[in-house]
Write a protein that holds these residues in place. Structure first.
Motif, PDB file in Angstrom:
ATOM      1  N   PRO A 197       1.032  -1.122   0.303  1.00  0.00           N
ATOM      2  CA  PRO A 197       0.212  -0.153  -0.290  1.00  0.00           C
ATOM      3  C   PRO A 197       0.779   1.374  -0.247  1.00  0.00           C
ATOM      4  N   LYS A 198       1.600   1.326   0.735  1.00  0.00           N
ATOM      5  CA  LYS A 198       2.759   2.327   0.816  1.00  0.00           C
ATOM      6  C   LYS A 198       3.109   3.092  -0.886  1.00  0.00           C
ATOM      7  N   VAL A 199       3.431   2.203  -1.005  1.00  0.00           N
ATOM      8  CA  VAL A 199       4.554   1.610  -2.295  1.00  0.00           C
ATOM      9  C   VAL A 199       3.470   2.140  -3.656  1.00  0.00           C
ATOM     10  N   ALA A 200       2.427   1.691  -4.006  1.00  0.00           N
ATOM     11  CA  ALA A 200       1.186   2.189  -3.926  1.00  0.00           C
ATOM     12  C   ALA A 200       0.808   3.675  -4.350  1.00  0.00           C
ATOM     13  N   ARG A 201       0.977   4.372  -2.721  1.00  0.00           N
ATOM     14  CA  ARG A 201       0.584   5.667  -2.213  1.00  0.00           C
ATOM     15  C   ARG A 201       2.024   6.429  -3.400  1.00  0.00           C
ATOM     16  N   VAL A 202       2.879   5.974  -3.108  1.00  0.00           N
ATOM     17  CA  VAL A 202       4.276   6.809  -3.560  1.00  0.00           C
ATOM     18  C   VAL A 202       3.930   6.836  -4.840  1.00  0.00           C
ATOM     19  N   PHE A 203       3.904   6.169  -6.091  1.00  0.00           N
ATOM     20  CA  PHE A 203       3.622   6.445  -7.117  1.00  0.00           C
ATOM     21  C   PHE A 203       1.878   7.245  -7.249  1.00  0.00           C
ATOM     22  N   GLN A 204       1.222   6.854  -6.705  1.00  0.00           N
ATOM     23  CA  GLN A 204      -0.043   8.082  -7.392  1.00  0.00           C
ATOM     24  C   GLN A 204      -0.188   9.066  -6.296  1.00  0.00           C
ATOM     25  N   ASN A 205       1.397   9.396  -5.666  1.00  0.00           N
ATOM     26  CA  ASN A 205       1.575  10.967  -4.952  1.00  0.00           C
ATOM     27  C   ASN A 205       2.554  11.301  -6.335  1.00  0.00           C
ATOM     28  N   ARG A 206       3.498  10.749  -6.802  1.00  0.00           N
ATOM     29  CA  ARG A 206       3.681  11.368  -7.636  1.00  0.00           C
ATOM     30  C   ARG A 206       3.156  11.889  -9.421  1.00  0.00           C
ATOM     31  N   LEU A 207       2.253  10.552  -9.698  1.00  0.00           N
ATOM     32  CA  LEU A 207       0.979  11.001 -10.530  1.00  0.00           C
ATOM     33  C   LEU A 207       0.399  12.530 -10.300  1.00  0.00           C
ATOM     34  N   ASP A 208       0.191  12.372  -9.249  1.00  0.00           N
ATOM     35  CA  ASP A 208      -0.684  13.619  -8.301  1.00  0.00           C
ATOM     36  C   ASP A 208       0.261  14.819  -8.706  1.00  0.00           C
ATOM     37  N   ILE A 209       0.961  15.006  -8.461  1.00  0.00           N
ATOM     38  CA  ILE A 209       1.779  16.188  -9.074  1.00  0.00           C
ATOM     39  C   ILE A 209       3.046  16.237 -10.412  1.00  0.00           C
ATOM     40  N   ASP A 210       2.445  15.369 -10.970  1.00  0.00           N
ATOM     41  CA  ASP A 210       2.828  15.612 -12.676  1.00  0.00           C
ATOM     42  C   ASP A 210       4.825  14.858 -12.915  1.00  0.00           C
ATOM     43  N   MET A 211       4.830  14.143 -12.291  1.00  0.00           N
ATOM     44  CA  MET A 211       5.794  13.914 -11.764  1.00  0.00           C
ATOM     45  C   MET A 211       6.392  12.349 -12.061  1.00  0.00           C
ATOM     46  N   PRO A 212       6.885  11.946 -13.053  1.00  0.00           N
ATOM     47  CA  PRO A 212       8.222  10.706 -12.960  1.00  0.00           C
ATOM     48  C   PRO A 212       7.674   9.831 -12.106  1.00  0.00           C
ATOM     49  N   LEU A 213       7.563   8.893 -13.083  1.00  0.00           N
ATOM     50  CA  LEU A 213       7.492   7.815 -11.986  1.00  0.00           C
ATOM     51  C   LEU A 213       8.715   6.928 -11.781  1.00  0.00           C
ATOM     52  N   GLN A 214       9.469   6.726 -12.614  1.00  0.00           N
ATOM     53  CA  GLN A 214      10.798   6.656 -12.927  1.00  0.00           C
ATOM     54  C   GLN A 214      11.299   5.384 -12.147  1.00  0.00           C
ATOM     55  N   SER A 215      10.454   4.333 -12.721  1.00  0.00           N
ATOM     56  CA  SER A 215      10.322   2.293 -11.824  1.00  0.00           C
ATOM     57  C   SER A 215      11.656   1.892 -13.244  1.00  0.00           C
ATOM     58  N   ASP A 216      11.934   1.690 -12.316  1.00  0.00           N
ATOM     59  CA  ASP A 216      13.651   0.379 -13.382  1.00  0.00           C
ATOM     60  C   ASP A 216      12.683  -0.648 -13.851  1.00  0.00           C
ATOM     61  N   ALA A 217      11.251  -0.756 -13.291  1.00  0.00           N
ATOM     62  CA  ALA A 217      10.827  -2.569 -13.564  1.00  0.00           C
ATOM     63  C   ALA A 217       9.634  -1.901 -15.079  1.00  0.00           C
ATOM     64  N   THR A 218       9.279  -0.755 -14.907  1.00  0.00           N
ATOM     65  CA  THR A 218       8.920  -0.433 -16.814  1.00  0.00           C
ATOM     66  C   THR A 218       9.900  -0.679 -17.582  1.00  0.00           C
ATOM     67  N   VAL A 219      11.128   0.061 -17.309  1.00  0.00           N
ATOM     68  CA  VAL A 219      12.283   0.803 -17.986  1.00  0.00           C
ATOM     69  C   VAL A 219      12.574  -1.208 -18.426  1.00  0.00           C
ATOM     70  N   ALA A 220      12.534  -1.529 -17.691  1.00  0.00           N
ATOM     71  CA  ALA A 220      13.672  -2.836 -17.851  1.00  0.00           C
ATOM     72  C   ALA A 220      12.110  -4.142 -19.101  1.00  0.00           C
TER      73      ALA A 220
END
Length: 502
Positions: free
Chosen positions: A384-407
């Protein structure tokens, strides 16, 4: 059986007993010892003379001891006893074939592969028919074209027992013929077998599908290297009309004989309850591979079913089955197609989305988001915390910067680490360092934990997280970048203390 045959009666020349009882012949009258046993030459000469007298052919009487000898030997061998029913007393008097021409035609064909017409029949045919009693008219036909000469080994082996075969007549011939064939095969060299021997080596699981016939089962066994050739197994099936196969998976071994494989398939103990197991976070291509190896489906069938998205009732705009296959254990159903397996997985995912309270219009977004959390989170409490981090970034239009998506965008579905060059590649549409927002499609197939983390996020202002202990999975969540740098230094310190993780 061989033990029941009177071999003295079989191998001794015809009329032997009579010669010993008859003392009034010409030779006996001249011999000062009329009761002594006749020599083989004397016996043959007397037998030939008697035959000539009975036929009334005085012209052939002089050479009966030469030309008549093979015919008389064959006549005696066919009868097996003397003219008066007595038995010969010595096996040494048995006729011995000294060339191929003296063998019975059927024995010659058995040993050499050539059908020879007896010389007397050929002569009779040339003379206009003659006496047909011995040949049944066969000399009137042209002989078969001789086959290519074979190795002389079988002929040499066969000569040893030719006298027994000839003397025994039809009954003895039928008894001894298989033995001759075994000897000839052993000396001539056996052909390479198309079947393995023994009960097998390494383990392998095969699947018999609903509707498979014996030929299909044979091909499946050959593909899995259980049997050496499908022909050997199918030939055994034809000789076993009562055998029936039940659809399902079976634990067999590689390099089994056809007989051992058939017995194993009939043993209920070898039936296995195979299943397709999909762990959380598994990628589509790994699920496809599991369907091929476990369900006995072909790669072409699975790939085609995965691409035909119109059949699964997915939301409009969905471009892949990735993310829509709920992680679970699916039992093997030999009657199912690849499409039916995929449909079962999609239906299960929809059921779990509904149970989590996800509306149909939100399903695609939740699946994409949950697939990202599934790959990035470690401990269950952190989801739930990881989900919140990504949602907070989406809310401020910040790149998610996820290595998993790049890979995932590079085609690597088994790691989440990336290089500087990969993170800078703007051509990778899954590169969330360059492209803002969620990736265009799911990057894994999420389970309940990730789905519930998205629908029930933790409360916090975190924008960063980093795992600082790879052994325990301990993760530090930070609100600011400065705090995050401290956590990163902690992680680097741990790596230096554990060089095996480098």
């Amino acid at each position: 059986m061989a033990d029941e045959l009177d071999w003295n009666a079989i191998i001794s020349p015809a009329g032997g007993a009579e010669r010993r009882r008859d003392g009034d012949g010409d030779d006996a009258a001249d011999d000062p010892r009329p009761d002594r046993p006749l020599s083989r030459r004397e016996a043959r000469a007397r037998e030939a003379a008697r035959a000539a007298e009975q036929q009334g052919d005085t012209a052939t009487r002089g050479d009966a001891g030469q030309q008549g000898e093979p015919a008389q030997q064959e006549h005696a061998a066919r009868r097996g006893v003397g003219d008066d029913g007595g038995r010969p007393v010595s096996p040494a008097d048995a006729p011995v074939a000294r060339s191929v021409d003296e063998l019975h035609p059927e024995v010659t064909a058995l040993l050499t592969g050539e059908h020879r017409v007896p010389a007397d029949e050929v002569a009779a045919a040339a003379a206009g028919g003659g006496d047909r009693r011995g040949g049944g008219g066969r000399a009137s036909r042209a002989g078969r074209t001789p086959r290519p000469k074979r190795r002389r080994g079988p002929l040499i082996a066969g000569i040893v027992i030719v006298a027994v075969v000839i003397a025994a007549g039809v009954g003895g011939y039928q008894f001894i013929a298989p033995k001759i064939q075994q000897i000839a095969s052993a000396i001539g060299g056996a052909q390479q077998s198309d079947d393995y021997t023994g009960s097998g080596t390494s383990k392998v699981t095969i699947t018999i599908k609903q509707g498979d016939i014996g030929e299909d089962v044979a091909k499946t066994l050959q593909r899995s290297d259980v049997v050496k050739s499908s022909r050997a197994f199918y030939k055994l099936l034809l000789a076993s009309p009562d055998v029936q196969f039940q659809p399902g998976s079976y634990a067999l071994k590689k390099h089994m004989s056809a007989k051992a494989a058939l017995a194993a398939l009939q043993d209920p103990a070898n039936a296995v309850k195979a299943s397709i197991v999909i762990p959380e976070g598994t990628a589509l291509k790994d699920i496809e591979a599991g369907m091929v190896s476990k369900a006995g489906l072909s790669e072409a069938e699975v790939s085609a079913a995965a691409k035909d998205l119109s059949k699964y009732g997915l939301p409009s705009g969905v471009t892949t089955l990735e993310g829509w296959l709920f992680p679970a254990t699916y039992p093997i159903n030999p009657g199912w197609t690849a499409e039916q397996y995929f449909q079962s997985m999609v239906d299960t995912m929809k059921e779990h989305l509904a149970a989590a309270g996800v509306a149909e219009k939100d399903q695609e977004r939740v699946v994409i988001f949950a697939s990202l959390v599934q790959k990035e989170a470690g401990l269950a409490a952190d989801y739930p915390k990881v989900a919140r981090v990504f949602q907070n970034r989406l809310d401020i239009d910040m790149p998610l910067q996820s290595d998993a998506t790049v890979a995932y965008g590079t085609g690597n579905t088994h790691r989440v680490t990336t290089t500087d060059a990969e993170r800078a590649d703007a051509s990778n549409k899954y590169n969330t360092y360059v492209h803002k927002g969620l990736p265009p499609a799911p990057i894994s197939n999420p389970g309940d934990l990730a789905i519930n983390a998205v629908t029930k996020m933790a409360q916090g202002k975190w924008l960063y997280f980093v795992t600082v202990n790879l052994e325990t999975g301990e993760t530090v969540f930070s609100d600011t970048y400065a705090q995050h740098q401290v956590a990163v230094a902690q992680f680097q310190s741990w790596l230096r203390a554990h060089p095996d993780y480098q």
